[in-house]
Scaffold this active site. Sequence first.
Site, PDB file in Angstrom:
ATOM      1  N   HIS A  12       0.772  -1.251   0.000  1.00 16.21           N
ATOM      2  CA  HIS A  12       0.000   0.000   0.000  1.00 16.21           C
ATOM      3  C   HIS A  12       0.795   1.289   0.000  1.00 16.21           C
ATOM      4  O   HIS A  12       0.198   2.351  -0.145  1.00 16.21           O
ATOM      5  CB  HIS A  12      -0.969   0.008   1.199  1.00 16.21           C
ATOM      6  CG  HIS A  12      -1.903  -1.158   1.202  1.00 16.21           C
ATOM      7  ND1 HIS A  12      -2.824  -1.360   0.197  1.00 16.21           N
ATOM      8  CD2 HIS A  12      -2.046  -2.196   2.058  1.00 16.21           C
ATOM      9  CE1 HIS A  12      -3.502  -2.486   0.447  1.00 16.21           C
ATOM     10  NE2 HIS A  12      -3.040  -3.003   1.576  1.00 16.21           N
ATOM     11  N   LYS A  41      -4.746 -10.012  -7.517  1.00 14.77           N
ATOM     12  CA  LYS A  41      -5.482  -9.352  -6.433  1.00 14.77           C
ATOM     13  C   LYS A  41      -6.498  -8.395  -7.062  1.00 14.77           C
ATOM     14  O   LYS A  41      -6.165  -7.662  -7.985  1.00 14.77           O
ATOM     15  CB  LYS A  41      -4.513  -8.597  -5.513  1.00 14.77           C
ATOM     16  CG  LYS A  41      -5.191  -8.041  -4.264  1.00 14.77           C
ATOM     17  CD  LYS A  41      -4.207  -7.479  -3.253  1.00 14.77           C
ATOM     18  CE  LYS A  41      -4.922  -6.938  -2.021  1.00 14.77           C
ATOM     19  NZ  LYS A  41      -4.005  -6.403  -1.006  1.00 14.77           N
ATOM     20  N   HIS A 120      -3.529  -3.270   7.690  1.00 14.66           N
ATOM     21  CA  HIS A 120      -4.558  -3.636   6.709  1.00 14.66           C
ATOM     22  C   HIS A 120      -5.188  -2.358   6.163  1.00 14.66           C
ATOM     23  O   HIS A 120      -5.443  -1.427   6.917  1.00 14.66           O
ATOM     24  CB  HIS A 120      -5.592  -4.531   7.413  1.00 14.66           C
ATOM     25  CG  HIS A 120      -6.936  -4.583   6.768  1.00 14.66           C
ATOM     26  ND1 HIS A 120      -7.186  -5.308   5.623  1.00 14.66           N
ATOM     27  CD2 HIS A 120      -8.112  -4.023   7.118  1.00 14.66           C
ATOM     28  CE1 HIS A 120      -8.467  -5.170   5.300  1.00 14.66           C
ATOM     29  NE2 HIS A 120      -9.052  -4.385   6.197  1.00 14.66           N
ATOM     30  N   PHE A 121      -5.418  -2.331   4.858  1.00 13.53           N
ATOM     31  CA  PHE A 121      -6.119  -1.201   4.237  1.00 13.53           C
ATOM     32  C   PHE A 121      -7.587  -1.570   4.159  1.00 13.53           C
ATOM     33  O   PHE A 121      -7.950  -2.555   3.520  1.00 13.53           O
ATOM     34  CB  PHE A 121      -5.559  -0.928   2.834  1.00 13.53           C
ATOM     35  CG  PHE A 121      -6.044   0.374   2.261  1.00 13.53           C
ATOM     36  CD1 PHE A 121      -5.250   1.514   2.311  1.00 13.53           C
ATOM     37  CD2 PHE A 121      -7.315   0.481   1.696  1.00 13.53           C
ATOM     38  CE1 PHE A 121      -5.710   2.730   1.805  1.00 13.53           C
ATOM     39  CE2 PHE A 121      -7.777   1.692   1.188  1.00 13.53           C
ATOM     40  CZ  PHE A 121      -6.965   2.810   1.241  1.00 13.53           C
ATOM     41  N   ASP A 122      -8.441  -0.816   4.827  1.00 11.07           N
ATOM     42  CA  ASP A 122      -9.851  -1.205   4.922  1.00 11.07           C
ATOM     43  C   ASP A 122     -10.706  -0.564   3.825  1.00 11.07           C
ATOM     44  O   ASP A 122     -11.488  -1.250   3.178  1.00 11.07           O
ATOM     45  CB  ASP A 122     -10.382  -0.823   6.307  1.00 11.07           C
ATOM     46  CG  ASP A 122     -11.642  -1.585   6.659  1.00 11.07           C
ATOM     47  OD1 ASP A 122     -11.622  -2.828   6.577  1.00 11.07           O
ATOM     48  OD2 ASP A 122     -12.656  -0.941   6.993  1.00 11.07           O
TER      49      ASP A 122
HETATM   50  P1  CPA Z   1      -4.744  -6.065   2.821  1.00  9.14           P
HETATM   51  O1  CPA Z   1      -4.589  -4.649   3.175  1.00  9.14           O
HETATM   52  O2  CPA Z   1      -3.564  -6.770   2.270  1.00  9.14           O
HETATM   53  O3  CPA Z   1     -10.018  -6.057   1.577  1.00  9.14           O
HETATM   54  C1  CPA Z   1      -9.185  -7.053   1.050  1.00  9.14           C
HETATM   55  C2  CPA Z   1      -7.894  -6.454   0.531  1.00  9.14           C
HETATM   56  O4  CPA Z   1      -8.191  -5.495  -0.481  1.00  9.14           O
HETATM   57  C3  CPA Z   1      -7.108  -5.741   1.620  1.00  9.14           C
HETATM   58  O5  CPA Z   1      -5.834  -6.352   1.699  1.00  9.14           O
HETATM   59  C4  CPA Z   1      -6.946  -4.319   1.101  1.00  9.14           C
HETATM   60  C5  CPA Z   1      -7.454  -4.309  -0.286  1.00  9.14           C
HETATM   61  N1  CPA Z   1      -8.271  -3.108  -0.561  1.00  9.14           N
HETATM   62  C6  CPA Z   1      -7.624  -1.938  -0.933  1.00  9.14           C
HETATM   63  N2  CPA Z   1      -8.352  -0.821  -1.220  1.00  9.14           N
HETATM   64  C7  CPA Z   1      -9.704  -0.838  -1.100  1.00  9.14           C
HETATM   65  C8  CPA Z   1     -10.368  -1.998  -0.704  1.00  9.14           C
HETATM   66  C9  CPA Z   1      -9.621  -3.139  -0.431  1.00  9.14           C
HETATM   67  O6  CPA Z   1      -6.391  -1.923  -1.006  1.00  9.14           O
HETATM   68  N3  CPA Z   1     -10.407   0.275  -1.375  1.00  9.14           N
HETATM   69  O7  CPA Z   1      -5.178  -6.846   4.119  1.00  9.14           O
HETATM   70  C10 CPA Z   1      -4.104  -7.344   4.909  1.00  9.14           C
HETATM   71  C11 CPA Z   1      -4.522  -8.378   5.917  1.00  9.14           C
HETATM   72  O8  CPA Z   1      -5.227  -7.762   6.979  1.00  9.14           O
HETATM   73  C12 CPA Z   1      -5.402  -9.531   5.468  1.00  9.14           C
HETATM   74  O9  CPA Z   1      -4.652 -10.721   5.669  1.00  9.14           O
HETATM   75  C13 CPA Z   1      -6.597  -9.533   6.432  1.00  9.14           C
HETATM   76  C14 CPA Z   1      -6.128  -8.700   7.568  1.00  9.14           C
HETATM   77  N4  CPA Z   1      -7.159  -7.926   8.277  1.00  9.14           N
HETATM   78  C15 CPA Z   1      -8.411  -7.623   7.880  1.00  9.14           C
HETATM   79  N5  CPA Z   1      -9.032  -6.850   8.796  1.00  9.14           N
HETATM   80  C16 CPA Z   1      -8.144  -6.662   9.813  1.00  9.14           C
HETATM   81  C17 CPA Z   1      -8.182  -5.963  11.042  1.00  9.14           C
HETATM   82  N6  CPA Z   1      -9.259  -5.257  11.422  1.00  9.14           N
HETATM   83  N7  CPA Z   1      -7.086  -5.975  11.832  1.00  9.14           N
HETATM   84  C18 CPA Z   1      -5.989  -6.656  11.458  1.00  9.14           C
HETATM   85  N8  CPA Z   1      -5.886  -7.333  10.296  1.00  9.14           N
HETATM   86  C19 CPA Z   1      -6.955  -7.342   9.488  1.00  9.14           C
END
Ligand code: CPA
Length: 125
Positions: A12, A41, A120-122
């Site tokens: 990210h 992805k 994590h990017f939500d």
């Molecule tokens: P990532 O950040 O690698 O939503 C699925 C993926 O899509 C996510 O991947 C981000 C991406 N995305 C994005 N932009 C968007 C929408 C989606 O880039 N607009 O996630 C990393 C890891 O974090 C995964 O293995 C799951 C884990 N995870 C999920 N929720 C978490 C939380 N609340 N706390 C800690 N880890 C979490």
Amino acid sequence: RKPSAEEFKRQHMDPDSPPNSRPTYCNRMMRRQGMTKGSCKRVNTFVHESWATVKAICSQRQMTCKTTRRNNCHKSSSTLHITECRLKGSSKYPNCDYTTTDSQKHIIIACDGNPYVPVHFDASE
Ligand code: CPA
């Protein structure tokens, strides 16, 4: 494997390039950053801000995450420069073909651990 700050950075962070709507950006970056191995992805966001700026969001407004029910998400108080990569419907692995859209939005990230850092990017809004 637990998500880590290193994984977050790989997937990210792109602090050194300005927001970039060149149509080839996502195809190049998704491949370079290892997100087209085994499968393409579907959605991924790159943030064009410093790590200090993104890390600081972990102390900004806390909220329930959009993609899980966990409560460790934080929304940036300011808008940030981001690029969103979305897999085209016509794309066929291993030729991962993305649309590139740059914008300026608030981002929502999950933070974890001690030190408490982005993992994590939500979402963005
Ligand atoms: P990532 O950040 O690698 O939503 C699925 C993926 O899509 C996510 O991947 C981000 C991406 N995305 C994005 N932009 C968007 C929408 C989606 O880039 N607009 O996630 C990393 C890891 O974090 C995964 O293995 C799951 C884990 N995870 C999920 N929720 C978490 C939380 N609340 N706390 C800690 N880890 C979490």
